[in-house]
Structure formats: C-alpha cells, structure tokens
Design a protein around this motif. Structure first.
Motif, PDB file in Angstrom:
ATOM      1  N   MET A  13       0.846  -1.176   0.000  1.00  0.00           N
ATOM      2  CA  MET A  13       0.000   0.000   0.000  1.00  0.00           C
ATOM      3  C   MET A  13       0.889   1.236   0.000  1.00  0.00           C
ATOM      4  SD  MET A  13      -2.827   1.288   2.806  1.00  0.00           S
ATOM      5  CE  MET A  13      -3.864  -0.129   2.587  1.00  0.00           C
TER       6      MET A  13
ATOM      7  N   THR B  53       1.085   5.575   0.298  1.00  0.00           N
ATOM      8  CA  THR B  53       0.409   6.624   1.050  1.00  0.00           C
ATOM      9  C   THR B  53       0.967   7.995   0.686  1.00  0.00           C
ATOM     10  OG1 THR B  53      -0.133   7.438   3.256  1.00  0.00           O
ATOM     11  CG2 THR B  53       1.983   6.374   3.009  1.00  0.00           C
TER      12      THR B  53
ATOM     13  N   LEU C 106       4.095   3.949   8.383  1.00  0.00           N
ATOM     14  CA  LEU C 106       3.056   4.190   7.386  1.00  0.00           C
ATOM     15  C   LEU C 106       3.635   4.899   6.163  1.00  0.00           C
ATOM     16  CD1 LEU C 106       0.096   5.418   9.610  1.00  0.00           C
ATOM     17  CD2 LEU C 106       0.099   3.365   8.191  1.00  0.00           C
TER      18      LEU C 106
ATOM     19  N   GLY D   4       5.573   2.717   3.924  1.00  0.00           N
ATOM     20  CA  GLY D   4       4.843   1.589   3.362  1.00  0.00           C
ATOM     21  C   GLY D   4       5.130   0.279   4.070  1.00  0.00           C
TER      22      GLY D   4
ATOM     23  N   TYR E  86       3.769  -0.534   7.012  1.00  0.00           N
ATOM     24  CA  TYR E  86       2.664  -0.838   7.919  1.00  0.00           C
ATOM     25  C   TYR E  86       1.365  -0.415   7.255  1.00  0.00           C
ATOM     26  CZ  TYR E  86      -0.295  -0.433  12.113  1.00  0.00           C
ATOM     27  OH  TYR E  86      -1.307  -0.545  13.029  1.00  0.00           O
ATOM     28  N   ASN E  87       0.387  -1.289   7.289  1.00  0.00           N
ATOM     29  CA  ASN E  87      -0.939  -0.955   6.773  1.00  0.00           C
ATOM     30  C   ASN E  87      -1.821  -0.556   7.947  1.00  0.00           C
ATOM     31  OD1 ASN E  87      -0.212  -1.567   4.151  1.00  0.00           O
ATOM     32  ND2 ASN E  87      -0.921  -3.664   4.283  1.00  0.00           N
TER      33      ASN E  87
ATOM     34  N   PHE F 201      -4.467   6.842   0.893  1.00  0.00           N
ATOM     35  CA  PHE F 201      -3.932   5.485   0.803  1.00  0.00           C
ATOM     36  C   PHE F 201      -4.384   4.853  -0.501  1.00  0.00           C
ATOM     37  CE2 PHE F 201      -4.571   6.396   5.307  1.00  0.00           C
ATOM     38  CZ  PHE F 201      -3.327   6.097   5.829  1.00  0.00           C
TER      39      PHE F 201
ATOM     40  N   PHE G 205      -3.351   1.517  -3.629  1.00  0.00           N
ATOM     41  CA  PHE G 205      -2.554   0.407  -4.114  1.00  0.00           C
ATOM     42  C   PHE G 205      -2.181   0.686  -5.561  1.00  0.00           C
ATOM     43  CE2 PHE G 205      -5.071  -1.712  -0.810  1.00  0.00           C
ATOM     44  CZ  PHE G 205      -4.066  -2.390  -0.127  1.00  0.00           C
TER      45      PHE G 205
ATOM     46  N   GLU H  62       0.322  -4.287  -7.083  1.00  0.00           N
ATOM     47  CA  GLU H  62       0.094  -4.761  -5.722  1.00  0.00           C
ATOM     48  C   GLU H  62      -1.221  -5.535  -5.591  1.00  0.00           C
ATOM     49  OE1 GLU H  62       1.827  -1.800  -2.545  1.00  0.00           O
ATOM     50  OE2 GLU H  62       0.744  -0.669  -4.089  1.00  0.00           O
TER      51      GLU H  62
END
Length: 68
Positions: free
Chosen positions: A1, A3, A33, A36, A38-39, A60, A62, A66
C-alpha cells in the motif's frame, strides 16, 4: 500500500510527532506508514484522512501490481 501522508503533513506543516499525537499513535507508526511498512487499521486511516480533510482513497492507495 502506498500513502501520501508525508505530502499532506508537509502541506499542513506537521511533524510526524504532531500527527501521531493528533491521531493517538506513536511517531514510529507514522514513520512506518510513510515508508509503506505498515498498513493502517480502517479506524486509523479514517482518523488521518479526516484530520487532513481528504478521502481515505486520496491518502492510501494500491498500485496495480500490488493487487495481483
């Protein structure tokens, strides 16, 4: 993910620590975060998005690779 937290923090002149305090997490969580690594939970993602007054999808996302 991926961000855009770092970009939105910069627009709002916020440090990682200030953001962390505002949403009730540790500074390290914000760092993870942004990297990338940690979701976020839906609750945390919502808190951050509301703070910056954007949608979760703006903050956020993808990349197509991904999702495979």
């Amino acid at each position: 993910m991926k961000t855009k937290i770092k970009e939105f923090r910069a627009k709002h002149n916020m440090t990682q620590l200030e953001l962390a305090k505002a949403v009730g997490v540790r500074r390290e969580t914000i760092s993870f975060l942004e990297k990338g690594e940690y979701n976020p939970s839906l609750k945390l993602a919502t808190k951050i998005a509301r703070l910056f007054q954007v949608s979760i999808e703006e903050l956020f996302f993808f990349e197509d690779s991904e999702l495979d």
